[in-house]
Enzyme design. Sequence first.
Site, PDB file in Angstrom:
ATOM      1  N   GLY A   1       0.830  -1.204   0.000  1.00 37.20           N
ATOM      2  CA  GLY A   1       0.000   0.000   0.000  1.00 37.20           C
ATOM      3  C   GLY A   1       0.860   1.247   0.000  1.00 37.20           C
TER       4      GLY A   1
ATOM      5  CD  GLU B   1      -5.316  -4.414 -24.847  1.00 42.43           C
ATOM      6  OE1 GLU B   1      -5.350  -3.396 -24.129  1.00 42.43           O
ATOM      7  OE2 GLU B   1      -4.877  -5.508 -24.440  1.00 42.43           O
TER       8      GLU B   1
ATOM      9  CD  GLU C   1       0.437  -3.831 -20.503  1.00 40.20           C
ATOM     10  OE1 GLU C   1      -0.197  -3.564 -19.487  1.00 40.20           O
ATOM     11  OE2 GLU C   1       0.065  -4.716 -21.310  1.00 40.20           O
TER      12      GLU C   1
ATOM     13  CG  HIS D   1      -6.645  16.951 -36.544  1.00 33.11           C
ATOM     14  ND1 HIS D   1      -6.965  18.130 -37.164  1.00 33.11           N
ATOM     15  CD2 HIS D   1      -7.616  16.071 -36.911  1.00 33.11           C
ATOM     16  CE1 HIS D   1      -8.095  17.981 -37.858  1.00 33.11           C
ATOM     17  NE2 HIS D   1      -8.498  16.744 -37.730  1.00 33.11           N
TER      18      HIS D   1
END
Lengths: 615, 615
Positions: free
Chosen positions: B108, B488, B495, B511
């Site tokens: 945490g 994706e 990754e 653009h």
Amino acid sequence: MCGIIGYIGKRPVLPILIEGLERLEYRGYDSAGIALMNAKREINVLKVKGKIKDLKVKVENDGYWWSNNHNFHIGLGHTRWATHGRPCEKNAHPHLDCKGKIALVHNGIIENYKKLKEFLISKGHRFNSDTDTEVLAHLIEEFMDGSLEDAVKNALKKVKGSYAIGVISIDDPNKIVAARNESPLIIGIGNNEYFLASDVPAILNYTRGVIYIEDGELVVLDKKGFKICPLRRKREVKKDIVKISWDVASIEKNGYDHFMLKEIYEQPKAIRDTIKAKVCNGKILLDEINLSPKELRKIKKVFIVACGTSYHAALIGKYMLEKLCLVPVEVDIASEFRYRSPLLDKNSLVIAISQSGETADTLGAIAYAKNKESKIISICNVVGSSITRCSQGTIYTHAGPEIGVASTKAFTTQLAALYLFCLYLGSIKGLIDQKTCKRCLKALEKIPEDADTILKRASELDELANLFYKKSNFLYLGRGINYPIALEGALKLKEISYIHAEGYPAGEMKHGPIALIDSSLPVVILIPKNQLYEKIISNMEEVKSRGGIVIAIAIEGDKNIIEKADHVFYVPKVLNELTPILFTIPLQLLAYYIAVKRGCDVDKPRNLAKSVTVE
Amino acid sequence: MCGIIGYIGKRPVLPILIEGLERLEYRGYDSAGIALMNAKREINVLKVKGKIKDLKVKVENDGYWWSNNHNFHIGLGHTRWATHGRPCEKNAHPHLDCKGKIALVHNGIIENYKKLKEFLISKGHRFNSDTDTEVLAHLIEEFMDGSLEDAVKNALKKVKGSYAIGVISIDDPNKIVAARNESPLIIGIGNNEYFLASDVPAILNYTRGVIYIEDGELVVLDKKGFKICPLRRKREVKKDIVKISWDVASIEKNGYDHFMLKEIYEQPKAIRDTIKAKVCNGKILLDEINLSPKELRKIKKVFIVACGTSYHAALIGKYMLEKLCLVPVEVDIASEFRYRSPLLDKNSLVIAISQSGETADTLGAIAYAKNKESKIISICNVVGSSITRCSQGTIYTHAGPEIGVASTKAFTTQLAALYLFCLYLGSIKGLIDQKTCKRCLKALEKIPEDADTILKRASELDELANLFYKKSNFLYLGRGINYPIALEGALKLKEISYIHAEGYPAGEMKHGPIALIDSSLPVVILIPKNQLYEKIISNMEEVKSRGGIVIAIAIEGDKNIIEKADHVFYVPKVLNELTPILFTIPLQLLAYYIAVKRGCDVDKPRNLAKSVTVE
């Protein structure tokens, strides 16, 4: 996204075409060409791969052109931004028919060109280029039977796609025929001379009287006058001549190395002008949107549509509107909007944001929304542009002409305009009381001064650029209302330096992009002093503990940052909703200095055009 | 995002901790450590920078550990994913207090650690690490007065942030004290032996009886039993023991080189299992969402919240729901959701998507939505996980355990689940008739077979990877429902191969990102055969005419593509709404082969963790 120029009149046409093309170069500059017709009904064509300066060199080197200068009084010119077929001489415009009797320039995309080409080849036509445009020349040839306007009319009936075209023919000489569908086109009205152009600056040295051509209109220009009639009907239409009040001189660089740098420095004035035009005695006046308080109160949902940098302004608009006006907002990239079945109706308000007012994708989105009977307003920098003409009302940004392809002052004035609209709507809905509104206005009115403070420290960003200009990748992180500024910072760098930069919401980094982080990756982090401060500090620690180089853009007085970040640039303390305006400026400057050090053509980055008038 | 393991019982603790850590390594693996206590009340600590295999080597090399194996029956272990302080031995857990009497592991982020640290230093405590965690050990030391659970209770009252902790102390030996707030924690119930872990697989070889610890609960484990009580009250709570039915063997690699590859190949089965669980005799049964048709009809707006790959599923969900069910949908990155004042109420449905069901950001978003009395359902792969326990109902994906950090089969089953939910909701709302529903279901049921067809041609993608694995940048383009698949595809590559890849809506490329295109940039373009076909072909031509290398993922039979794209991979023809599932698979394989050829650790990419349980 190309630039078109045309002239018919008593003057020699060559210098007019070249000057016009130079002024249109912001629309594309990978190749260019001209076609001139003389009294002997001969068409002469010259094309070149490259910029307008290369065209000029070629004209100079070939003695023929200047020595015959006084024989040419009709002509067309074109500067290209490639869509079909790579930039090279044969693909440059003007394109000719089989016999060289017809010359044509085109801006847009012919969607059914493959089918048309097959049909024309079966009829015996021979093609010289890989472009979609060339089919138009041959199609007009196919229909040519004396009258050029009839041939163009009949040809265009077969065409699917967008276009602004200019055509001349030796079989019907002494005229230019033009037409428009979804690509901008104007005509300039002189004294027994007429101009054709994609945009006003191209002809401003010759006339200030302009008519905006609409979709589905055909134009015939000759030495004595002009005629405009709908493509599908016979009857001529009468249109008003618009008087242009801008000054060409205001488009010059004014001592700065680049238009972009000049425009970055113009931001305090541009923001001040935008506020001044809408605020009077502490009251916001937005009559220009043409929506009554009653109509505004009825709005159940807002859709904001935009492209590129304007899309980032739209994302910030969502944060502001939902928070201050409690109205749900959806933001869409304009090119995606009409193809995803958005659920809008007559209680929806669509806000279209575009600097030029000619962005084809945004125009397409507006057309879709109109069909659903939604209310439409725009935020735009160019008075009288296509988008403003399709909107019920327009909140004009008063940034002045923006020439640098990478948008800067248009963006920050869009943010100011959006904030004013939020305060206006929130007040009308009874969500913002007078006192709060005054306090917010005061904060906004201080922004130009804060922007000046930042600009005075530009040298710090120049030094930072020295350290990082050789990097090949960058990451930009922000949270909440500053997440779109991370996107904008990355886009600026990408556009003008060709460095692969990407913006991410800081909290999302750990779900993927964190894999990219190593000791060679600079990470720019936007750190406002708000309720997310501790969370974004944690995100910064995640970057640091993996060796990333942290460049923090933080709020003046945040000393905690110095020991944590590798580099810090401070901006003055402002209201949270206004941090995006101030955070943007150092990111613009960082991108600018990096691009200059890499030797990039900052004002005309490769592959890009200032106003994207194809879909 | 770390892994915690703890044991108290009659067996030697060392091998149990090491095995548990190996099974938790998907949660982070930049450093690791263990703390063991013997009967003589001595705590022995061993830490290492690196993965669990490095910890094992260190244990082997130091004869002391195995020779004393039978003396240790209480211990804690930890595998770390750094947030505060870089990965190194001193920052690895367990952390000790000043006198080495207390050892603690933590998962945490302690948000107020800086203030706590200053306070503790002023009290004379000395710190050894740069972590936020170490303050907990010293804070407990500060409150220690005989009872470890009392000291932990009092310490945690001062703490702001998220945690799952395990603590042992020689001043109150023979017990482990643990507590949870916003980080996952379970206890395992054996025969006079008890386990503590972040996740079930860590202890599955020893027991199948598990209790899920909730936020605000404190646990005391000793050799005779366990006790759970709320942190803020005295009264003990009784909780049910959950029986776990999974098999550890199903988590093995099953002959594939990597878990990721195995999981890519498991997709036909995973999708089939997901459909089968919800479709019976041509009817969709979704009782598991616990919302009556009446409740579903009342929904005025849907919010979908998710992170990473699940966020891409959410984006596709928006397209499907708006089109098929005519309900407006907003999609949010979970870490942004609750900080942007989203306008939800009791007529809103929130759909949370998470593979693990433990994603802290998504849990935070749910908590916010609960507060607004919105209805909440989840799409999740792990039965009984935190997110499912916070939701009214859950549409479970039946993908089986996903071990590879880069999500594959969880994603495609999420898409199948979303499609089923759309058909279900659309039927209930009377928007989809029985015949159409049956036709759509039939198309969905054919998807596993189509996926198999693609997997059989994996070698084509292996060859493509050979050509491109040395590139440093990639662009992915899609439009409409396949734009999220461009995101994706880019995320997968980013990754696991650390190549900077970015996804863009194809129409938006002009653009800005078009500036990146040159002859060294591979551009993956998704080309379905729908109403946008011609537009995306135009976008492809824009790339080609600037020299970009086009890798087209197209629909079987589209021969037009071959002459335009540099490389083509075909997928079978399916309904437009189902193209995302099929387009994803070649992009997963392409990323996989590229990463393998670059020598990357595919299943455990640097900096990433499988389930991100910190904000």
